[in-house]
Design a protein around this motif. Structure first.
Motif, PDB file in Angstrom:
ATOM      1  N   GLU A  22      -5.450 -10.555  -3.102  1.00  0.00           N
ATOM      2  CA  GLU A  22      -6.321  -9.442  -3.106  1.00  0.00           C
ATOM      3  C   GLU A  22      -5.826  -8.264  -3.118  1.00  0.00           C
ATOM      4  OE1 GLU A  22     -10.206  -8.842  -3.860  1.00  0.00           O
ATOM      5  OE2 GLU A  22      -9.460 -11.000  -3.181  1.00  0.00           O
ATOM      6  N   GLY A  23      -4.710  -7.997  -2.317  1.00  0.00           N
ATOM      7  CA  GLY A  23      -4.081  -6.762  -2.103  1.00  0.00           C
ATOM      8  C   GLY A  23      -3.434  -6.347  -3.317  1.00  0.00           C
ATOM      9  N   ASP A  24      -3.311  -7.267  -4.426  1.00  0.00           N
ATOM     10  CA  ASP A  24      -2.315  -6.736  -5.673  1.00  0.00           C
ATOM     11  C   ASP A  24      -3.321  -6.263  -6.671  1.00  0.00           C
ATOM     12  OD1 ASP A  24      -0.065  -8.074  -4.388  1.00  0.00           O
ATOM     13  OD2 ASP A  24      -0.459  -9.802  -5.350  1.00  0.00           O
ATOM     14  N   LEU A  25      -4.662  -6.491  -6.366  1.00  0.00           N
ATOM     15  CA  LEU A  25      -5.622  -6.133  -7.376  1.00  0.00           C
ATOM     16  C   LEU A  25      -5.692  -4.555  -7.391  1.00  0.00           C
ATOM     17  CD1 LEU A  25      -8.651  -8.596  -6.625  1.00  0.00           C
ATOM     18  CD2 LEU A  25      -6.916  -8.702  -8.623  1.00  0.00           C
ATOM     19  N   ALA A  26      -5.714  -3.980  -6.232  1.00  0.00           N
ATOM     20  CA  ALA A  26      -5.608  -2.279  -6.415  1.00  0.00           C
ATOM     21  C   ALA A  26      -4.472  -1.704  -7.200  1.00  0.00           C
ATOM     22  CB  ALA A  26      -5.699  -1.883  -4.928  1.00  0.00           C
ATOM     23  N   TYR A  32      -2.440  -0.484 -14.735  1.00  0.00           N
ATOM     24  CA  TYR A  32      -2.923  -0.876 -16.044  1.00  0.00           C
ATOM     25  C   TYR A  32      -4.582   0.253 -16.457  1.00  0.00           C
ATOM     26  CZ  TYR A  32      -0.042  -4.628 -15.802  1.00  0.00           C
ATOM     27  OH  TYR A  32       1.178  -5.621 -15.673  1.00  0.00           O
ATOM     28  N   ALA A  33      -4.797   1.129 -15.621  1.00  0.00           N
ATOM     29  CA  ALA A  33      -5.803   1.930 -15.444  1.00  0.00           C
ATOM     30  C   ALA A  33      -7.066   1.350 -15.983  1.00  0.00           C
ATOM     31  CB  ALA A  33      -5.474   2.941 -16.685  1.00  0.00           C
ATOM     32  N   ILE A  34      -7.390   0.261 -15.166  1.00  0.00           N
ATOM     33  CA  ILE A  34      -8.495  -0.547 -15.273  1.00  0.00           C
ATOM     34  C   ILE A  34      -9.694   0.252 -14.800  1.00  0.00           C
ATOM     35  CG2 ILE A  34      -9.789  -2.706 -14.624  1.00  0.00           C
ATOM     36  CD1 ILE A  34      -6.948  -3.909 -14.831  1.00  0.00           C
ATOM     37  N   HIS A  35     -10.651   0.570 -15.500  1.00  0.00           N
ATOM     38  CA  HIS A  35     -12.061   1.322 -15.098  1.00  0.00           C
ATOM     39  C   HIS A  35     -12.471   0.599 -13.740  1.00  0.00           C
ATOM     40  CE1 HIS A  35     -15.902   3.393 -15.057  1.00  0.00           C
ATOM     41  NE2 HIS A  35     -15.134   4.375 -15.743  1.00  0.00           N
ATOM     42  N   TYR A  60      -4.673 -12.949 -18.150  1.00  0.00           N
ATOM     43  CA  TYR A  60      -3.466 -12.872 -17.273  1.00  0.00           C
ATOM     44  C   TYR A  60      -2.875 -11.548 -17.365  1.00  0.00           C
ATOM     45  CZ  TYR A  60      -3.772 -17.993 -17.659  1.00  0.00           C
ATOM     46  OH  TYR A  60      -4.335 -19.346 -17.268  1.00  0.00           O
ATOM     47  N   GLU A  61      -1.978 -11.375 -16.401  1.00  0.00           N
ATOM     48  CA  GLU A  61      -1.441  -9.779 -16.475  1.00  0.00           C
ATOM     49  C   GLU A  61      -0.468  -9.635 -17.691  1.00  0.00           C
ATOM     50  OE1 GLU A  61       0.880  -7.180 -13.318  1.00  0.00           O
ATOM     51  OE2 GLU A  61       0.784  -9.285 -12.737  1.00  0.00           O
ATOM     52  N   ALA A  62      -0.137 -10.847 -18.034  1.00  0.00           N
ATOM     53  CA  ALA A  62       0.883 -10.638 -19.252  1.00  0.00           C
ATOM     54  C   ALA A  62       0.327 -10.134 -20.531  1.00  0.00           C
ATOM     55  CB  ALA A  62       1.479 -11.919 -19.581  1.00  0.00           C
ATOM     56  N   TYR A  63      -0.990 -10.301 -20.622  1.00  0.00           N
ATOM     57  CA  TYR A  63      -1.868  -9.716 -21.606  1.00  0.00           C
ATOM     58  C   TYR A  63      -2.251  -8.219 -21.409  1.00  0.00           C
ATOM     59  CZ  TYR A  63      -2.721 -13.912 -24.185  1.00  0.00           C
ATOM     60  OH  TYR A  63      -2.490 -15.253 -24.819  1.00  0.00           O
ATOM     61  N   LEU A  64      -1.910  -7.877 -20.229  1.00  0.00           N
ATOM     62  CA  LEU A  64      -2.275  -6.442 -19.783  1.00  0.00           C
ATOM     63  C   LEU A  64      -1.262  -5.533 -20.157  1.00  0.00           C
ATOM     64  CD1 LEU A  64      -4.244  -6.912 -16.510  1.00  0.00           C
ATOM     65  CD2 LEU A  64      -5.225  -6.337 -18.787  1.00  0.00           C
ATOM     66  N   GLU A  65      -0.009  -6.182 -20.014  1.00  0.00           N
ATOM     67  CA  GLU A  65       1.380  -5.259 -20.016  1.00  0.00           C
ATOM     68  C   GLU A  65       1.620  -4.748 -21.400  1.00  0.00           C
ATOM     69  OE1 GLU A  65       4.446  -8.166 -18.757  1.00  0.00           O
ATOM     70  OE2 GLU A  65       3.643  -7.752 -16.626  1.00  0.00           O
ATOM     71  N   PRO A  66       1.287  -5.702 -22.504  1.00  0.00           N
ATOM     72  CA  PRO A  66       1.246  -4.890 -23.883  1.00  0.00           C
ATOM     73  C   PRO A  66       0.319  -4.025 -24.087  1.00  0.00           C
ATOM     74  CG  PRO A  66       0.981  -7.099 -24.171  1.00  0.00           C
ATOM     75  CD  PRO A  66       1.050  -6.912 -22.620  1.00  0.00           C
ATOM     76  N   GLY A  67      -0.624  -4.076 -23.474  1.00  0.00           N
ATOM     77  CA  GLY A  67      -1.675  -3.244 -23.731  1.00  0.00           C
ATOM     78  C   GLY A  67      -3.128  -3.558 -24.120  1.00  0.00           C
ATOM     79  N   PHE A  68      -3.521  -4.978 -23.725  1.00  0.00           N
ATOM     80  CA  PHE A  68      -4.934  -5.618 -23.991  1.00  0.00           C
ATOM     81  C   PHE A  68      -5.688  -4.963 -23.051  1.00  0.00           C
ATOM     82  CE2 PHE A  68      -7.904  -8.683 -22.862  1.00  0.00           C
ATOM     83  CZ  PHE A  68      -8.627  -8.822 -24.053  1.00  0.00           C
ATOM     84  N   ARG A  69      -6.748  -4.341 -23.452  1.00  0.00           N
ATOM     85  CA  ARG A  69      -8.177  -3.865 -22.669  1.00  0.00           C
ATOM     86  C   ARG A  69      -9.384  -4.283 -23.629  1.00  0.00           C
ATOM     87  NH1 ARG A  69      -3.683  -3.100 -20.658  1.00  0.00           N
ATOM     88  NH2 ARG A  69      -2.907  -1.403 -19.544  1.00  0.00           N
ATOM     89  N   GLY A  70      -9.328  -4.842 -24.323  1.00  0.00           N
ATOM     90  CA  GLY A  70     -10.581  -5.233 -25.285  1.00  0.00           C
ATOM     91  C   GLY A  70     -11.361  -6.130 -24.596  1.00  0.00           C
ATOM     92  N   VAL A  71     -12.615  -6.429 -25.560  1.00  0.00           N
ATOM     93  CA  VAL A  71     -13.524  -7.390 -25.012  1.00  0.00           C
ATOM     94  C   VAL A  71     -13.237  -8.790 -25.679  1.00  0.00           C
ATOM     95  CG1 VAL A  71     -15.912  -7.606 -25.436  1.00  0.00           C
ATOM     96  CG2 VAL A  71     -15.184  -5.377 -24.803  1.00  0.00           C
ATOM     97  N   ILE A  72     -13.348  -9.833 -24.876  1.00  0.00           N
ATOM     98  CA  ILE A  72     -13.392 -10.911 -25.616  1.00  0.00           C
ATOM     99  C   ILE A  72     -14.526 -11.130 -26.428  1.00  0.00           C
ATOM    100  CG2 ILE A  72     -13.221 -13.510 -24.718  1.00  0.00           C
ATOM    101  CD1 ILE A  72     -10.808 -11.840 -23.631  1.00  0.00           C
ATOM    102  N   PRO A  73     -14.364 -11.450 -27.589  1.00  0.00           N
ATOM    103  CA  PRO A  73     -15.311 -11.708 -28.637  1.00  0.00           C
ATOM    104  C   PRO A  73     -15.947 -13.108 -28.245  1.00  0.00           C
ATOM    105  CG  PRO A  73     -13.062 -11.499 -29.968  1.00  0.00           C
ATOM    106  CD  PRO A  73     -12.729 -11.801 -28.444  1.00  0.00           C
ATOM    107  N   SER A  74     -17.271 -12.997 -28.495  1.00  0.00           N
ATOM    108  CA  SER A  74     -18.409 -13.983 -28.036  1.00  0.00           C
ATOM    109  C   SER A  74     -17.872 -15.493 -28.411  1.00  0.00           C
ATOM    110  CB  SER A  74     -19.840 -13.593 -28.182  1.00  0.00           C
ATOM    111  OG  SER A  74     -19.965 -13.529 -29.784  1.00  0.00           O
ATOM    112  N   LEU A  75     -17.733 -15.540 -29.474  1.00  0.00           N
ATOM    113  CA  LEU A  75     -17.373 -16.871 -30.124  1.00  0.00           C
ATOM    114  C   LEU A  75     -16.025 -17.523 -29.435  1.00  0.00           C
ATOM    115  CD1 LEU A  75     -17.747 -19.095 -32.033  1.00  0.00           C
ATOM    116  CD2 LEU A  75     -16.490 -18.012 -33.914  1.00  0.00           C
TER     117      LEU A  75
END
Length: 135
Positions: A22-26, A32-35, A60-75
């Motif tokens: 829980e403490g790591d989330l902040a 990663y500048a998460i809104h 996973y945090e590994a996806y945030l490191e290179p810049g993933f900030r997108g939306v998961i497609p519905s399919l």
């Protein structure tokens, strides 16, 4: 045609337990500048990352490191939910294929779901990388 049953066997391994608390989330939110409107939570000691609830997506945090900030497609979300694994356990080529199917379906007025995908494809584990899957 009867609906396909959800596969819940030892074929799909959930992977290791989460090390994020829980403490790591902040710190992650700042790093990663998460809104602030994006809800974040860490799993309990007995849960794994793929054990998200309804309306949740595990990233996973590994996806945030290179810049993933997108939306998961519905399919991709629908397929992942059907099989019980995280969207991040799919290979990039599988993501591209599923996104192309979804976009082409919208352009031509067709609706594609899990059953339509499984009519032409099947998911198999990667031989050289455990817990990852491809079409």
């Amino acid at each position: 045609m009867p609906p396909l049953r959800r596969l819940r066997s030892c074929f799909f391994d959930d992977g290791p337990h989460s090390e994020i608390r829980e403490g790591d989330l902040a710190n992650m939110r700042r790093k990663y500048a998460i809104h602030p409107s994006v809800g974040m939570r860490s799993p309990t000691d007995f849960k794994r990352a793929p054990d998200g609830g309804a309306g949740e997506v595990v990233v996973y945090e590994a996806y945030l490191e290179p810049g993933f900030r997108g939306v998961i497609p519905s399919l991709i979300g629908e397929v992942s939910s059907f099989f019980g694994f995280c969207p991040s356990q799919l290979t990039p080529l599988t993501w591209r294929t599923l996104m192309a199917i979804q976009i082409l379906g919208k352009l031509h007025g067709f609706s594609f779901g899990v059953h339509e995908i499984l009519y032409s494809y099947y998911f198999a584990p990667l031989m050289n990388k455990p817990k990852f899957y491809h079409l």
